[in-house]
Write an enzyme that holds these catalytic residues in place. Structure first.
Site, mmCIF file in Angstrom:
data_model
loop_
_atom_site.group_PDB
_atom_site.id
_atom_site.type_symbol
_atom_site.label_atom_id
_atom_site.label_comp_id
_atom_site.label_asym_id
_atom_site.label_seq_id
_atom_site.Cartn_x
_atom_site.Cartn_y
_atom_site.Cartn_z
ATOM 1 N N GLU A 171 0.802 -1.235 0.000
ATOM 2 C CA GLU A 171 0.000 0.000 0.000
ATOM 3 C C GLU A 171 0.834 1.284 0.000
ATOM 4 O O GLU A 171 0.662 2.157 0.849
ATOM 5 C CB GLU A 171 -0.963 -0.015 1.193
ATOM 6 C CG GLU A 171 -1.893 -1.215 1.156
ATOM 7 C CD GLU A 171 -2.712 -1.421 2.423
ATOM 8 O OE1 GLU A 171 -2.719 -0.529 3.282
ATOM 9 O OE2 GLU A 171 -3.339 -2.486 2.543
ATOM 10 N N GLU A 229 -6.286 -10.990 -0.257
ATOM 11 C CA GLU A 229 -7.219 -10.322 0.668
ATOM 12 C C GLU A 229 -8.631 -10.215 0.101
ATOM 13 O O GLU A 229 -9.241 -9.158 0.107
ATOM 14 C CB GLU A 229 -6.677 -8.936 1.045
ATOM 15 C CG GLU A 229 -5.241 -8.979 1.524
ATOM 16 C CD GLU A 229 -4.747 -7.662 2.088
ATOM 17 O OE1 GLU A 229 -5.569 -6.835 2.506
ATOM 18 O OE2 GLU A 229 -3.516 -7.476 2.113
#
Ligand code: 9MR
Length: 377
Positions: free
Chosen positions: A161, A266
């Protein structure tokens, strides 16, 4: 389109009941034995599963999945809470679990702005450390953790991220102190610690074009410098209606062009309303609770579950369509009760985002996925 979805769904749900009747309530086919032949099918393990207290969760994780990722125990805050102290208790058990069950073991995650203890990027006065100090700490952390599991872990999420949705660098301490170089440095340190381990960049909202383009630029830069990068992990924290299957497909196709594998990491699909658009996996989001956005506290009505099943199945069909480039799909949790989405982006809701329900029973979608896998190929 809607009609087609419901027809497919009804067929699948009906088949689930039939399979239940003939096999006494449980099918012998597992995700691992079916869809797991085309790409790794993974789950994350939480602390209760890693420490063995959630026995039913462990049973599902072992029998249904052929890959595992740690939900928390390998993040810097857990594994390296103080400068001179590592805690490998859970991480060691996590790796042992995967070895016992012959699973691909994924490391998550080496460099992330969240789950980051204060000591890592600051000095005693709480000010940012110098670039030299941060490089030293990153190198030490990465070589210790990657080195410890050398030869046992299949691949690491090296950087997690690093970008904002508009494609600019996220203003993390790593970026503030080291600028763009923190990404190549992290990949370099990880490769030095284990030259055989696969290395991944992982992020959410890759269906947003500016963000995806920024990530593609970084991957190309790593490749230009001959630094190892095997895959881009596309987190899949999905909402009803967003992102669309088409926009996720565009991301898969674009990534395939730059010579990296694509991993859907995820994966979870909320059944609940969204308080805001494009939240992706933004861990800080914390919206005020309101009963109107927590409508299914006592269970999912059949028609809502049917819609959810159709939606999740449409993504699995997409993944199967692109099985030449997708090498792993990992669910972010074993069963609904485990999911972080019960507490995010609004605390205290009851959500239904995974493939197994709160009683550890496979949802209708599991048979749909198995059927989809075994009939088409
Ligand atoms: O699901 C994880 C949750 O239990 C943790 O509290 C949180 C902070 O460590 O991280 C969650 O997992 C995140 C993942 O590691 C990276 N992408 C976003 C996920 C959801 O925040």
């Amino acid at each position: 389109m809607r009609k087609l979805l419901l027809t497919t769904l009804c067929f699948c749900v009906g088949m689930h009941i039939y399979a239940g009747q003939v096999s006494g309530g449980s099918s012998d086919s597992t995700l691992r034995k079916t869809i797991g032949q085309y790409f790794l099918i993974g789950t994350t393990l939480n602390g209760r599963q890693i420490m063995g207290t959630d026995k039913e969760g462990c049973e599902i994780a072992a029998s249904q999945f052929n890959a595992i990722s740690p939900e928390g125990c390998m993040k810097i805050k857990a594994i390296h809470p103080e400068e001179n102290r590592y805690d490998f208790t859970e991480a060691d058990r996590f790796v042992a679990f995967g070895e016992k069950h012959h699973q691909a073991i994924i490391g998550h995650t080496l460099i992330w702005h969240a789950a980051l203890p204060d000591w890592f990027c600051t000095d005693r006065e709480g000010k940012d450390v110098s670039p030299e100090v941060l490089k030293k700490r990153m190198k030490q952390h990465i070589s210790t953790v990657v080195g410890r599991y050398k030869g046992r872990i299949k691949g690491w999420d090296v950087v997690n991220e690093a970008f904002a949705d508009d494609g600019t660098y996220r203003n993390s301490p790593f970026y503030r102190i080291l600028g763009e170089e923190f990404i190549p440095l992290a990949f370099q340190y990880a490769h030095e610690a284990d030259p055989d381990v696969e290395l991944y960049y992982n992020d959410f909202n890759l269906y947003l074009t500016p963000k995806r383009e920024a990530i593609i630029r970084v991957v190309k830069e790593l490749q230009r410098r001959n630094l190892r990068i095997d895959a881009v992990g596309m987190q899949g924290h999905l909402w009803q209606g967003s992102p669309t299957v088409e926009s996720v497909e565009r991301a898969i196709v674009d990534l395939a062009k730059i010579n990296v594998e694509v991993m859907v990491t995820e994966l979870d699909l909320t059944a609940l309303p969204a308080p805001k658009k494009d939240l992706g996996g933004e861990a800080w989001a914390d919206f005020e609770y309101d009963a109107s956005i927590d409508p299914y506290r006592n269970g999912l009505p059949a028609e809502v579950e049917a819609r959810w099943t159709g939606h999740m199945l449409s993504f699995f069909k997409l993944f199967l369509k692109h099985k030449d480039v997708i090498t792993r799909v990992t669910l972010w949790g074993v069963s609904d009760g485990d999911s972080w989405r019960n507490g995010w982006p609004v605390r205290g809701r009851v959500d239904y985002p995974l493939l197994f329900d709160r009683n550890h029973q496979p949802k209708p979608v599991v048979d749909c996925i198995i059927k989809e896998t075994s009939t088409k190929r």
